[in-house]
Design a protein around this motif. Structure first.
Motif, PDB file in Angstrom:
ATOM      1  N   PHE A  54       0.836  -1.205   0.000  1.00 58.09           N
ATOM      2  CA  PHE A  54       0.000   0.000   0.000  1.00 58.09           C
ATOM      3  C   PHE A  54       0.874   1.260   0.000  1.00 58.09           C
ATOM      4  O   PHE A  54       0.668   2.183  -0.794  1.00 58.09           O
ATOM      5  CB  PHE A  54      -0.938  -0.009   1.217  1.00 58.09           C
ATOM      6  CG  PHE A  54      -1.967   1.074   1.163  1.00 58.09           C
ATOM      7  CD1 PHE A  54      -3.174   0.876   0.512  1.00 58.09           C
ATOM      8  CD2 PHE A  54      -1.731   2.312   1.760  1.00 58.09           C
ATOM      9  CE1 PHE A  54      -4.120   1.886   0.455  1.00 58.09           C
ATOM     10  CE2 PHE A  54      -2.673   3.326   1.699  1.00 58.09           C
ATOM     11  CZ  PHE A  54      -3.874   3.110   1.044  1.00 58.09           C
ATOM     12  N   LYS A  84       2.432   2.078  -3.311  1.00 57.78           N
ATOM     13  CA  LYS A  84       1.502   2.672  -4.284  1.00 57.78           C
ATOM     14  C   LYS A  84       1.343   4.172  -4.004  1.00 57.78           C
ATOM     15  O   LYS A  84       1.353   4.991  -4.910  1.00 57.78           O
ATOM     16  CB  LYS A  84       0.121   2.006  -4.163  1.00 57.78           C
ATOM     17  CG  LYS A  84       0.051   0.652  -4.822  1.00 57.78           C
ATOM     18  CD  LYS A  84      -1.376   0.138  -4.732  1.00 57.78           C
ATOM     19  CE  LYS A  84      -1.383  -1.367  -4.633  1.00 57.78           C
ATOM     20  NZ  LYS A  84      -2.590  -1.911  -4.030  1.00 57.78           N
ATOM     21  N   VAL A  85       1.171   4.494  -2.720  1.00 55.88           N
ATOM     22  CA  VAL A  85       0.958   5.901  -2.347  1.00 55.88           C
ATOM     23  C   VAL A  85       2.184   6.734  -2.727  1.00 55.88           C
ATOM     24  O   VAL A  85       2.082   7.739  -3.438  1.00 55.88           O
ATOM     25  CB  VAL A  85       0.681   6.023  -0.825  1.00 55.88           C
ATOM     26  CG1 VAL A  85       0.723   7.478  -0.380  1.00 55.88           C
ATOM     27  CG2 VAL A  85      -0.657   5.399  -0.482  1.00 55.88           C
ATOM     28  N   THR A  92      -5.034   3.401  -5.108  1.00 53.48           N
ATOM     29  CA  THR A  92      -5.122   2.777  -3.780  1.00 53.48           C
ATOM     30  C   THR A  92      -6.549   2.380  -3.401  1.00 53.48           C
ATOM     31  O   THR A  92      -6.751   1.684  -2.422  1.00 53.48           O
ATOM     32  CB  THR A  92      -4.623   3.751  -2.692  1.00 53.48           C
ATOM     33  OG1 THR A  92      -5.526   4.864  -2.643  1.00 53.48           O
ATOM     34  CG2 THR A  92      -3.227   4.252  -2.945  1.00 53.48           C
TER      35      THR A  92
END
Ligand code: ASP
Length: 440
Positions: free
Chosen positions: A312, A315-316, A361
């Motif tokens: 996660f 991705k951010v 996300t």
């Protein structure tokens, strides 16, 4: 015999009177062997730095305007020093050459470098030291990237031949002889490179303040001076805005373990700040310094079960990377992750970034908050002392400051606090009082 490399900043060499102070400092200790001068700085607050005048003058030359008057103004600055010191020196030939080079479009870097070059010639004459042109010993590649190893090799050999010398700051040259400069304030870097090449015992950096201050004097009137600081602490404070020394000036001497002493040309008796690799001397106030900056934004991303989703964070941060935005801090909770960025980097790209964050996300919500300030409380002694974070929070709570974020670096060297821009000054005052004022 001991070897000290001495760098004088622009305000320390702005006129004949300042040159005299610098020379007195040199005479006081014969171990002060290599001198790195900046270009003449401001003589009074509304004055211009010679470097700025050179940039302007060269811009006129590039635009095909008549730049002779502007160049004459610059020459006058040096002439004033030459006359003030009664130096048997003519700079006519130098200015004739500069004019020709400007006409031949020798480049902005070349233009700016003449400020240091000429001041170096004056300084060498005044002290009776040999002059080494930085273009001969400081190497850049043709793209203007500094080459540390090559420089060290060439420079070290050259310095072996001179017991004393003046080496102008701020510039060097590539193999073809094309001049390149460091970024603004870069004479500090030259000083550091010279200290490394000379294998000096100490690098003295003479400026117009008596060292690094525990807090910003625009926020805290008359703050304490930091007597000793480690390179690591300084990195943290400089990054957060404590400017006295160019950030990149730390690296060459840090590798070589040479301490830097920041001193005040106008108050030479003051001991200044000693910057060292390591010290067992604790800082007198638990913390070493407080620095901070305003103008940050936070992007708070919420998603249920975020904690179970592998990748996660990547991705951010990937979205920020794709937009060329660097992140400052990323505090996270179980289902939330917050990214702190500089507002100026983020503002124009805000809508696109948020859209892509949602896409990549599948976040439940994303909230942006602007107008935040970050304050770094830095100190090597914090690690050994219990309750530092507690003292910080209670001081801020008493001052009615709402803490938006807290992030303790894993080195335990710093604690970063996020507050509203409007509460920034109150927060810094509260922190200074709880750690410093209370101990005085
Ligand atoms: N003269 C240059 C400047 O004004 C470099 C220096 O002073 O360090 O940025």
């Amino acid at each position: 015999m001991k070897k000290i490399v001495v760098k004088f900043g622009g305000s320390s060499l702005a006129n004949a009177e300042q040159f005299r102070k610098a020379a007195a400092i040199m005479k006081e200790n014969t171990a002060r062997r290599y001198v790195v001068p900046s270009a003449p700085g401001k003589r009074f607050p509304e004055d211009s730095k010679v470097t700025d005048l050179l940039y302007q003058c060269y811009a006129s030359a590039e635009e095909g305007k008549d730049f002779e008057k502007e160049l004459e103004e610059i020459k006058k600055r040096y002439q004033e020093i030459i006359e003030g010191l009664q130096l048997p020196l003519s700079i006519d030939q130098e200015f004739y050459e500069i004019k020709q080079q400007f006409e031949n479009h020798a480049g902005r870097d070349y233009a700016a470098s003449r400020g240091e070059y000429l001041n170096g010639i004056l300084m060498a004459e005044y002290l009776g030291f040999p002059f080494i042109d930085a273009a001969q010993v400081i190497r850049f590649d043709s793209n203007g990237v500094f080459l540390p190893e090559e420089t060290d090799r060439i420079f070290h050999e050259r310095l072996k031949q001179e017991q004393y010398a003046v080496i102008p700051g701020f510039y060097g040259a590539d193999e073809q002889g094309v001049v390149h400069t460091f970024s603004r304030g870069g004479s500090d870097i030259t000083g550091s490179i010279t200290a490394k090449a000379a294998q000096a015992d100490l690098y003295e950096n003479w400026t117009d303040v008596s060292g690094f201050l525990v807090a910003d004097p625009r926020v805290i009137p008359d703050p304490q001076v930091i007597s000793m600081i480690t390179y690591k602490e300084l990195r943290e404070l400089s990054y957060m805005g404590a400017g006295v020394l160019h950030e990149d000036a730390i690296f060459p001497v840090r590798k070589a373990g040479i301490p830097i002493n920041i001193r005040n040309t106008n108050a030479p008796k003051d001991k200044g700040t000693m910057i060292v690799a390591n010290t067992c001397m604790p800082s007198p106030f638990t913390i070493t310094g407080i620095a901070g900056r305003k103008g940050f934004a936070s992007i708070n991303i919420e998603k249920d079960m975020m904690n179970t989703e592998i990748g996660f964070g990547r991705k951010v941060l990937g979205v920020f990377q794709d937009h060329g935005i660097s992140f400052e801090h990323v505090p996270s909770g179980i289902d939330t992750m917050t990214v702190f960025v500089k507002e100026e980097e983020f503002s124009g790209k805000e809508l696109l970034v948020i859209e892509q964050l949602y896409q990549k996300t599948e976040a439940d919500s994303i909230e942006v908050e602007k107008g935040l300030g970050l304050i770094a409380v830095v100190g090597r002694s914090m690690r050994e002392q219990r309750g530092t974070a507690g003292r910080i929070f209670s001081a801020l709570a008493h001052a009615h400051v709402n803490v938006k974020m807290i992030d303790q670096g894993s080195s335990e060297l710093n604690i970063i606090i996020g507050v509203d821009n409007g509460e920034f000054e109150t927060a810094v005052k509260a922190l200074y009082d709880i750690f410093v004022t209370i101990q005085l």
